[in-house]
Design a protein around this motif. Structure first.
Motif, PDB file in Angstrom:
ATOM      1  N   GLY A  11       0.956  -1.347  -0.273  1.00  0.00           N
ATOM      2  CA  GLY A  11      -0.007   0.029   0.201  1.00  0.00           C
ATOM      3  C   GLY A  11       1.062   1.482  -0.254  1.00  0.00           C
ATOM      4  O   GLY A  11       0.504   2.288  -0.378  1.00  0.00           O
ATOM      5  N   ARG A  12       1.818   1.164  -0.042  1.00  0.00           N
ATOM      6  CA  ARG A  12       2.540   2.857   0.097  1.00  0.00           C
ATOM      7  C   ARG A  12       2.833   3.053  -1.124  1.00  0.00           C
ATOM      8  O   ARG A  12       2.286   2.919  -2.001  1.00  0.00           O
ATOM      9  CB  ARG A  12       4.252   1.816   0.189  1.00  0.00           C
ATOM     10  N   GLY A  13       2.867   4.577  -0.867  1.00  0.00           N
ATOM     11  CA  GLY A  13       3.064   5.150  -1.839  1.00  0.00           C
ATOM     12  C   GLY A  13       2.344   6.438  -2.002  1.00  0.00           C
ATOM     13  O   GLY A  13       2.467   7.438  -2.591  1.00  0.00           O
ATOM     14  N   GLY A  14       1.056   5.945  -1.447  1.00  0.00           N
ATOM     15  CA  GLY A  14      -0.467   7.717  -1.340  1.00  0.00           C
ATOM     16  C   GLY A  14      -0.788   7.553  -3.132  1.00  0.00           C
ATOM     17  O   GLY A  14      -1.400   8.487  -2.908  1.00  0.00           O
ATOM     18  N   ARG A  15      -1.005   6.688  -4.440  1.00  0.00           N
ATOM     19  CA  ARG A  15      -0.183   7.931  -5.378  1.00  0.00           C
ATOM     20  C   ARG A  15      -2.292   8.221  -5.135  1.00  0.00           C
ATOM     21  O   ARG A  15      -2.973   7.507  -5.051  1.00  0.00           O
ATOM     22  CB  ARG A  15       0.342   6.969  -5.740  1.00  0.00           C
ATOM     23  N   VAL A  23      -3.911  -7.345  -3.436  1.00  0.00           N
ATOM     24  CA  VAL A  23      -4.101  -7.966  -5.430  1.00  0.00           C
ATOM     25  C   VAL A  23      -2.891  -8.783  -5.366  1.00  0.00           C
ATOM     26  O   VAL A  23      -3.648  -9.521  -6.020  1.00  0.00           O
ATOM     27  CB  VAL A  23      -3.844  -6.418  -6.649  1.00  0.00           C
ATOM     28  N   GLU A  24      -2.055  -8.486  -5.373  1.00  0.00           N
ATOM     29  CA  GLU A  24      -0.637  -9.834  -5.269  1.00  0.00           C
ATOM     30  C   GLU A  24      -0.836 -10.968  -4.580  1.00  0.00           C
ATOM     31  O   GLU A  24       0.103 -12.232  -4.305  1.00  0.00           O
ATOM     32  CB  GLU A  24       0.743  -9.653  -5.277  1.00  0.00           C
ATOM     33  N   ALA A  46      -4.819   8.847  -1.733  1.00  0.00           N
ATOM     34  CA  ALA A  46      -5.844   7.760  -2.354  1.00  0.00           C
ATOM     35  C   ALA A  46      -6.929   8.410  -1.769  1.00  0.00           C
ATOM     36  O   ALA A  46      -7.549   8.595  -1.573  1.00  0.00           O
ATOM     37  CB  ALA A  46      -4.961   5.953  -0.968  1.00  0.00           C
ATOM     38  N   LYS A  47      -7.712   7.755  -3.268  1.00  0.00           N
ATOM     39  CA  LYS A  47      -9.281   8.256  -3.369  1.00  0.00           C
ATOM     40  C   LYS A  47      -9.897   6.605  -3.421  1.00  0.00           C
ATOM     41  O   LYS A  47     -11.430   6.893  -2.324  1.00  0.00           O
ATOM     42  CB  LYS A  47      -9.242   8.761  -4.839  1.00  0.00           C
ATOM     43  N   HIS A  48      -9.258   5.588  -3.428  1.00  0.00           N
ATOM     44  CA  HIS A  48     -10.119   4.639  -3.962  1.00  0.00           C
ATOM     45  C   HIS A  48      -9.244   3.141  -2.912  1.00  0.00           C
ATOM     46  O   HIS A  48      -8.003   3.304  -2.996  1.00  0.00           O
ATOM     47  CB  HIS A  48     -10.638   3.768  -4.738  1.00  0.00           C
ATOM     48  N   PHE A  49     -10.043   3.008  -2.097  1.00  0.00           N
ATOM     49  CA  PHE A  49      -8.616   1.526  -0.637  1.00  0.00           C
ATOM     50  C   PHE A  49      -9.437   0.027  -0.617  1.00  0.00           C
ATOM     51  O   PHE A  49      -9.928   0.216  -0.289  1.00  0.00           O
ATOM     52  CB  PHE A  49      -8.704   2.158   0.100  1.00  0.00           C
ATOM     53  N   VAL A  50      -8.879  -0.490  -1.907  1.00  0.00           N
ATOM     54  CA  VAL A  50      -9.912  -1.688  -2.332  1.00  0.00           C
ATOM     55  C   VAL A  50      -9.350  -2.951  -0.957  1.00  0.00           C
ATOM     56  O   VAL A  50      -8.251  -3.205  -1.533  1.00  0.00           O
ATOM     57  CB  VAL A  50      -9.665  -2.505  -3.787  1.00  0.00           C
ATOM     58  N   LEU A  51      -9.862  -3.561  -0.242  1.00  0.00           N
ATOM     59  CA  LEU A  51      -9.227  -4.926   1.254  1.00  0.00           C
ATOM     60  C   LEU A  51     -10.444  -5.777   0.384  1.00  0.00           C
ATOM     61  O   LEU A  51     -10.743  -6.452   0.791  1.00  0.00           O
ATOM     62  CB  LEU A  51      -9.684  -4.290   1.897  1.00  0.00           C
TER      63      LEU A  51
END
Length: 78
Positions: A11-15, A23-24, A46-51
């Motif tokens: 989840g690093r980056g916060g793009r 996902v991996e 981050a606008k969307h955080f998918v778990l």
């Protein structure tokens, strides 16, 4: 073994846009994720955080630092 390490590493980056830290991971590995690390606070862009597919038992208060978050998607979580 329950873990949040995979979320922390992926989840690093916060793009801007979406963050999909699981996902991996295999289905079994995703099921082992029951917590999120405090470092999610760094994902301010981050606008969307998918778990999807995790077994989260709670959302930590640090998610409040994700100031751009529009949607947190954790369906199929425990």
């Amino acid at each position: 073994m329950a873990t949040s390490a995979g979320v922390d590493r992926r989840g690093r980056g916060g793009r801007a846009g979406g963050v999909r830290p699981l996902v991996e991971l295999s289905t079994e590995e995703r099921r082992q994720v029951i917590t999120l690390p405090p470092s999610i606070a760094k994902l301010t862009g981050a606008k969307h955080f998918v778990l999807y597919g995790s077994s989260l038992v709670r959302i930590p208060p640090e998610i409040g630092a994700m100031i751009s978050l529009i949607a947190q998607l954790a369906w199929n979580s425990a």
